[in-house]
Design a protein around this motif. Structure first.
Motif, PDB file in Angstrom:
ATOM      1  N   GLY A   1      24.453 -16.228  -9.261  1.00 22.96           N
ATOM      2  CA  GLY A   1      24.085 -14.918  -9.431  1.00 22.96           C
ATOM      3  C   GLY A   1      24.885 -13.959  -8.746  1.00 22.96           C
ATOM      4  N   ILE A   2      24.441 -12.963  -8.162  1.00 26.68           N
ATOM      5  CA  ILE A   2      25.371 -11.631  -7.546  1.00 26.68           C
ATOM      6  C   ILE A   2      24.448 -11.245  -6.271  1.00 26.68           C
ATOM      7  N   MET A   3      25.104 -11.257  -5.347  1.00 28.58           N
ATOM      8  CA  MET A   3      24.707 -10.528  -3.930  1.00 28.58           C
ATOM      9  C   MET A   3      25.503  -9.207  -3.589  1.00 28.58           C
ATOM     10  N   THR A   4      24.593  -8.249  -3.198  1.00 30.55           N
ATOM     11  CA  THR A   4      25.229  -6.745  -2.777  1.00 30.55           C
ATOM     12  C   THR A   4      24.482  -6.254  -1.739  1.00 30.55           C
ATOM     13  N   MET A   5      25.190  -5.374  -1.239  1.00 30.57           N
ATOM     14  CA  MET A   5      24.717  -4.755   0.127  1.00 30.57           C
ATOM     15  C   MET A   5      24.690  -3.091  -0.273  1.00 30.57           C
ATOM     16  N   ALA A   6      23.530  -2.080  -0.187  1.00 25.67           N
ATOM     17  CA  ALA A   6      24.043  -0.848  -0.239  1.00 25.67           C
ATOM     18  C   ALA A   6      24.379  -0.273   1.168  1.00 25.67           C
ATOM     19  N   PRO A   7      25.029   0.725   1.239  1.00 30.79           N
ATOM     20  CA  PRO A   7      25.235   1.479   2.505  1.00 30.79           C
ATOM     21  C   PRO A   7      24.047   1.802   3.095  1.00 30.79           C
ATOM     22  N   LEU A   8      24.190   1.965   4.513  1.00 29.19           N
ATOM     23  CA  LEU A   8      22.949   2.348   5.451  1.00 29.19           C
ATOM     24  C   LEU A   8      22.927   3.810   5.498  1.00 29.19           C
ATOM     25  N   THR A   9      22.364   4.352   4.691  1.00 28.64           N
ATOM     26  CA  THR A   9      21.883   5.567   4.355  1.00 28.64           C
ATOM     27  C   THR A   9      20.510   6.156   4.066  1.00 28.64           C
ATOM     28  N   ARG A  10      19.892   7.000   4.315  1.00 23.57           N
ATOM     29  CA  ARG A  10      18.617   7.454   3.899  1.00 23.57           C
ATOM     30  C   ARG A  10      18.448   7.938   2.597  1.00 23.57           C
ATOM     31  N   ASN A  11      19.767   8.293   1.958  1.00 24.19           N
ATOM     32  CA  ASN A  11      19.828   8.699   0.594  1.00 24.19           C
ATOM     33  C   ASN A  11      19.686   7.558  -0.281  1.00 24.19           C
ATOM     34  N   LYS A  12      18.635   7.565  -0.951  1.00 26.07           N
ATOM     35  CA  LYS A  12      17.912   6.521  -1.832  1.00 26.07           C
ATOM     36  C   LYS A  12      18.635   6.641  -3.350  1.00 26.07           C
ATOM     37  N   ASP A  13      19.361   7.812  -3.745  1.00 25.71           N
ATOM     38  CA  ASP A  13      20.058   7.718  -4.760  1.00 25.71           C
ATOM     39  C   ASP A  13      21.375   7.134  -4.542  1.00 25.71           C
ATOM     40  N   VAL A  14      22.019   7.033  -3.572  1.00 26.48           N
ATOM     41  CA  VAL A  14      23.124   6.312  -3.185  1.00 26.48           C
ATOM     42  C   VAL A  14      22.771   4.795  -3.109  1.00 26.48           C
ATOM     43  N   VAL A  15      21.750   4.504  -2.666  1.00 24.92           N
ATOM     44  CA  VAL A  15      21.221   3.101  -2.582  1.00 24.92           C
ATOM     45  C   VAL A  15      21.060   2.714  -4.077  1.00 24.92           C
ATOM     46  N   ARG A  16      20.294   3.400  -4.734  1.00 26.71           N
ATOM     47  CA  ARG A  16      20.046   2.933  -6.043  1.00 26.71           C
ATOM     48  C   ARG A  16      21.051   2.707  -6.838  1.00 26.71           C
ATOM     49  N   ALA A  17      21.979   3.638  -6.698  1.00 25.31           N
ATOM     50  CA  ALA A  17      23.229   3.514  -7.653  1.00 25.31           C
ATOM     51  C   ALA A  17      23.984   2.129  -7.241  1.00 25.31           C
ATOM     52  N   CYS A  18      24.020   1.874  -6.127  1.00 30.24           N
ATOM     53  CA  CYS A  18      24.582   0.319  -5.861  1.00 30.24           C
ATOM     54  C   CYS A  18      23.851  -0.730  -6.567  1.00 30.24           C
ATOM     55  N   PHE A  19      22.438  -0.712  -6.512  1.00 30.38           N
ATOM     56  CA  PHE A  19      21.890  -1.746  -6.846  1.00 30.38           C
ATOM     57  C   PHE A  19      21.881  -1.689  -8.498  1.00 30.38           C
ATOM     58  N   VAL A  20      21.770  -0.497  -9.041  1.00 31.15           N
ATOM     59  CA  VAL A  20      21.941  -0.534 -10.576  1.00 31.15           C
ATOM     60  C   VAL A  20      23.490  -0.988 -11.094  1.00 31.15           C
ATOM     61  N   ARG A  21      24.435  -0.786 -10.222  1.00 28.76           N
ATOM     62  CA  ARG A  21      25.623  -1.152 -10.504  1.00 28.76           C
ATOM     63  C   ARG A  21      25.605  -2.851 -10.453  1.00 28.76           C
ATOM     64  N   ALA A  22      25.104  -3.472  -9.494  1.00 28.10           N
ATOM     65  CA  ALA A  22      25.016  -4.797  -9.417  1.00 28.10           C
ATOM     66  C   ALA A  22      24.231  -5.437 -10.439  1.00 28.10           C
ATOM     67  N   ARG A  23      22.987  -4.606 -11.030  1.00 29.95           N
ATOM     68  CA  ARG A  23      22.264  -5.195 -12.131  1.00 29.95           C
ATOM     69  C   ARG A  23      22.938  -5.075 -13.361  1.00 29.95           C
TER      70      ARG A  23
END
Ligand SMILES: *Cc1c(COP(=O)(O)O)cnc(C)c1O
Length: 234
Positions: free
Chosen positions: A166-188
């Motif tokens: 499978g795939i592993m990813t890390m989101a940036p350390l930010t409080r901005n949940k939209d930025v975090v979510r965008a990373c996870f969506v990309r991975a999925r």
């Protein structure tokens, strides 16, 4: 109840609540406790609570904790720990980590993948690995760029000492949940695409994403493995 037990319960409750909200089954999610610099007593407490998936980001630390647990085991018996190598892996450390690792989350170059495959074949087993993808596009982050991930997956699929899980990813350390979510969506999306186009096999089923600060979002976006440290030990 110990502080650690309480915090693990809290994390598990949050996972359950989030799953209920988005219609997922919490049994599909594996919780890895990331031990890093936690004192050995704290790690022992985690094991006593029945959690056997432990994560480390340095080979040296993984070996050290694993040896300390073996030495301090009350009746000489250590529970069957599943060690997850989650940090950047140097090629000259591959041989040391291989016999211990249940899953290597951080494979991001063909050269590293080849090194692991060659060493695995010498040990006569297949090593389970994840492809680490840099979904945040931060230059300082490890991981293959999103645009190169499919090609690397195709190449890795030909290495007989590996099982690509499978795939592993890390989101940036930010409080901005939209930025975090965008990373996870990309991975999925990448994950779904690789499976859909049969670039990978049926054992490609893990999405390792979500840490202490962002695991709820990760669960919402389909994570199957969470890597949690500071929420338990801080
Ligand atoms: C440290 C670490 C984690 C855990 O992070 P916390 O914020 O402490 O939960 C997860 N993944 C990787 C790769 C790490 O290095």
């Amino acid at each position: 109840m110990s502080k650690i037990a309480e915090r693990i319960e809290q994390v598990k409750d949050t996972i359950k609540e989030t799953c209920a909200r988005v219609g997922r089954n919490p049994d599909e999610i594996r919780l890895i406790i990331v031990t890093k610099s936690a004192p050995i007593e704290a790690v022992q407490e985690v094991l006593r609570l029945g959690i056997l998936d432990l994560g480390e980001n340095h080979v040296q630390q993984l070996k050290k904790v694993s040896a300390e647990l073996a030495e301090s085991a009350p009746d000489g018996k250590v529970p069957p720990i599943r060690w997850h190598m989650i940090g950047h892996l140097q090629r000259n450390k591959v041989k040391q980590v291989l016999p211990k690792a249940f899953l290597i989350h951080s494979v991001d170059t063909l050269r590293l993948a080849e090194e692991i495959s060659t060493a695995a074949k010498k040990l006569d087993h297949k090593v389970r690995v994840l492809l680490q993808v840099n979904t945040s596009n931060e230059p300082q982050k490890y991981g293959v760029p999103v645009g190169a991930a499919t090609h690397l997956a195709e190449q890795m699929q030909t290495l007989s000492g590996l099982e690509m899980c499978g795939i592993m990813t890390m989101a940036p350390l930010t409080r901005n949940k939209d930025v975090v979510r965008a990373c996870f969506v990309r991975a999925r999306e990448l994950f779904v695409e690789m499976r859909g186009e049969r670039i990978v096999g049926p054992e490609f089923k893990e999405l390792s994403m979500g840490m202490s600060s962002d695991y709820e979002v990760a669960v919402e976006e389909g994570a199957t493995i969470l890597r949690i440290g500071s929420a338990i030990f801080a």
